[in-house]
Design a protein around this motif. Sequence first.
Motif, PDB file in Angstrom:
ATOM      1  N   ASN A   1      42.805  23.922  47.180  1.00  0.00           N
ATOM      2  CA  ASN A   1      42.757  22.558  47.691  1.00  0.00           C
ATOM      3  C   ASN A   1      41.480  21.868  47.221  1.00  0.00           C
ATOM      4  N   ASN A   2      41.458  21.495  45.961  1.00  0.00           N
ATOM      5  CA  ASN A   2      40.328  20.759  45.383  1.00  0.00           C
ATOM      6  C   ASN A   2      38.991  21.450  45.648  1.00  0.00           C
ATOM      7  N   GLU A   3      38.936  22.746  45.387  1.00  0.00           N
ATOM      8  CA  GLU A   3      37.724  23.513  45.629  1.00  0.00           C
ATOM      9  C   GLU A   3      36.867  23.685  44.381  1.00  0.00           C
ATOM     10  N   LEU A   4      37.438  23.484  43.208  1.00  0.00           N
ATOM     11  CA  LEU A   4      36.689  23.718  41.973  1.00  0.00           C
ATOM     12  C   LEU A   4      35.941  22.468  41.536  1.00  0.00           C
ATOM     13  N   ASN A   5      34.806  22.681  40.922  1.00  0.00           N
ATOM     14  CA  ASN A   5      34.033  21.582  40.362  1.00  0.00           C
ATOM     15  C   ASN A   5      34.676  21.219  39.034  1.00  0.00           C
ATOM     16  N   ASN A   6      35.136  19.997  38.898  1.00  0.00           N
ATOM     17  CA  ASN A   6      35.893  19.590  37.717  1.00  0.00           C
ATOM     18  C   ASN A   6      35.083  19.656  36.433  1.00  0.00           C
ATOM     19  N   SER A   7      33.810  19.307  36.480  1.00  0.00           N
ATOM     20  CA  SER A   7      33.006  19.268  35.256  1.00  0.00           C
ATOM     21  C   SER A   7      32.436  20.628  34.871  1.00  0.00           C
ATOM     22  N   GLY A   8      32.497  21.598  35.770  1.00  0.00           N
ATOM     23  CA  GLY A   8      32.013  22.939  35.439  1.00  0.00           C
ATOM     24  C   GLY A   8      31.902  23.797  36.677  1.00  0.00           C
ATOM     25  N   ASP A   9      32.230  25.070  36.531  1.00  0.00           N
ATOM     26  CA  ASP A   9      32.173  25.999  37.656  1.00  0.00           C
ATOM     27  C   ASP A   9      32.182  27.420  37.100  1.00  0.00           C
ATOM     28  N   MET A  10      31.954  28.362  37.987  1.00  0.00           N
ATOM     29  CA  MET A  10      32.027  29.767  37.634  1.00  0.00           C
ATOM     30  C   MET A  10      32.968  30.436  38.627  1.00  0.00           C
ATOM     31  N   LEU A  11      33.898  31.237  38.110  1.00  0.00           N
ATOM     32  CA  LEU A  11      34.838  31.961  38.955  1.00  0.00           C
ATOM     33  C   LEU A  11      34.645  33.452  38.709  1.00  0.00           C
ATOM     34  N   SER A  12      34.486  34.203  39.795  1.00  0.00           N
ATOM     35  CA  SER A  12      34.306  35.648  39.715  1.00  0.00           C
ATOM     36  C   SER A  12      35.399  36.321  40.525  1.00  0.00           C
ATOM     37  N   LEU A  13      36.180  37.158  39.864  1.00  0.00           N
ATOM     38  CA  LEU A  13      37.248  37.914  40.507  1.00  0.00           C
ATOM     39  C   LEU A  13      36.725  39.311  40.801  1.00  0.00           C
ATOM     40  N   SER A  14      36.755  39.708  42.068  1.00  0.00           N
ATOM     41  CA  SER A  14      36.295  41.037  42.478  1.00  0.00           C
ATOM     42  C   SER A  14      37.401  41.743  43.238  1.00  0.00           C
ATOM     43  N   CYS A  15      37.490  43.049  43.023  1.00  0.00           N
ATOM     44  CA  CYS A  15      38.401  43.906  43.775  1.00  0.00           C
ATOM     45  C   CYS A  15      37.619  45.141  44.186  1.00  0.00           C
ATOM     46  N   PHE A  16      37.794  45.559  45.432  1.00  0.00           N
ATOM     47  CA  PHE A  16      37.064  46.706  45.979  1.00  0.00           C
ATOM     48  C   PHE A  16      35.554  46.526  45.784  1.00  0.00           C
ATOM     49  N   ASN A  17      35.082  45.287  45.925  1.00  0.00           N
ATOM     50  CA  ASN A  17      33.659  44.929  45.787  1.00  0.00           C
ATOM     51  C   ASN A  17      33.106  45.186  44.392  1.00  0.00           C
ATOM     52  N   GLU A  18      33.976  45.258  43.401  1.00  0.00           N
ATOM     53  CA  GLU A  18      33.568  45.409  42.000  1.00  0.00           C
ATOM     54  C   GLU A  18      33.995  44.169  41.230  1.00  0.00           C
ATOM     55  N   LEU A  19      33.100  43.654  40.392  1.00  0.00           N
ATOM     56  CA  LEU A  19      33.452  42.513  39.553  1.00  0.00           C
ATOM     57  C   LEU A  19      34.492  42.962  38.528  1.00  0.00           C
ATOM     58  N   VAL A  20      35.621  42.276  38.505  1.00  0.00           N
ATOM     59  CA  VAL A  20      36.708  42.615  37.601  1.00  0.00           C
ATOM     60  C   VAL A  20      36.717  41.688  36.397  1.00  0.00           C
ATOM     61  N   ASP A  21      36.573  40.391  36.646  1.00  0.00           N
ATOM     62  CA  ASP A  21      36.633  39.404  35.575  1.00  0.00           C
ATOM     63  C   ASP A  21      35.901  38.155  36.048  1.00  0.00           C
ATOM     64  N   SER A  22      35.431  37.376  35.108  1.00  0.00           N
ATOM     65  CA  SER A  22      34.791  36.107  35.464  1.00  0.00           C
ATOM     66  C   SER A  22      34.941  35.131  34.309  1.00  0.00           C
ATOM     67  N   VAL A  23      34.861  33.874  34.652  1.00  0.00           N
ATOM     68  CA  VAL A  23      34.871  32.818  33.645  1.00  0.00           C
ATOM     69  C   VAL A  23      33.948  31.707  34.132  1.00  0.00           C
ATOM     70  N   THR A  24      33.199  31.153  33.193  1.00  0.00           N
ATOM     71  CA  THR A  24      32.347  29.996  33.471  1.00  0.00           C
ATOM     72  C   THR A  24      32.766  28.900  32.510  1.00  0.00           C
ATOM     73  N   TYR A  25      32.948  27.702  33.024  1.00  0.00           N
ATOM     74  CA  TYR A  25      33.395  26.610  32.155  1.00  0.00           C
ATOM     75  C   TYR A  25      32.545  25.362  32.392  1.00  0.00           C
ATOM     76  N   GLY A  26      32.605  24.471  31.417  1.00  0.00           N
ATOM     77  CA  GLY A  26      31.945  23.175  31.527  1.00  0.00           C
ATOM     78  C   GLY A  26      30.444  23.280  31.616  1.00  0.00           C
ATOM     79  N   ASN A  27      29.852  22.433  32.458  1.00  0.00           N
ATOM     80  CA  ASN A  27      28.392  22.318  32.534  1.00  0.00           C
ATOM     81  C   ASN A  27      27.768  23.200  33.612  1.00  0.00           C
TER      82      ASN A  27
END
Length: 188
Positions: free
Chosen positions: A131-157
């Motif tokens: 529900n409109n939670e991401l920053n449109n011009s840039g953000d970082m998303l971190s996917l974790s499972c079992f408290n371990e970083l699985v994947d991440s992506v950073t986009y924009g500014n």
Amino acid sequence: ITVFAGKPVERIPSASDVDNDTLTFSFTSPLNSSGEWQTTGNDIGNYQTTVTVSDGKGKSDYQIVNIFVFQKILINEILPDSASGNEWIELYNPFNQNINLSNCNIKDGSNNLIELNGIINYGEYSVVNLNNELNNSGDMLSLSCFNELVDSVTYGNFNDSSGIEDNAPAPGYGDSIGRSPNDKDTDN
């Protein structure tokens, strides 16, 4: 112990002896004689190892340790600035087992936490509506499972610890960004 396929497992046991005898440890497969195991992408599943401690004088004890080797799922595509409807994050399961997401979450650059649930069948996608939670011009998303970083992506500014030079471009209004090639873990 929970570990992602391709990551090492290291079991460092500890014990004490009332007679102060020197203790030695032994491990059953899949751990080596040092209590280590370098998993591969083919080692998915549940394993048991027995850790035995001996005082060298005929006394010993053991513990059974469960090891779960989990497959990596991917953040495959993102729509941070929707022209209609919700923003979303698409996850992809590239491996040959179904993955339960109940131990997984996504955190954005503002530390908003999105708890996941459901199952991604092997070779399939799952869309997480936002529900409109991401920053449109840039953000970082971190996917974790079992408290371990699985994947991440950073986009924009969004300025993460490595600056913005290696970020994916921010998509335009109504556009999404995704992996290239699609569904492949290229770490870019």
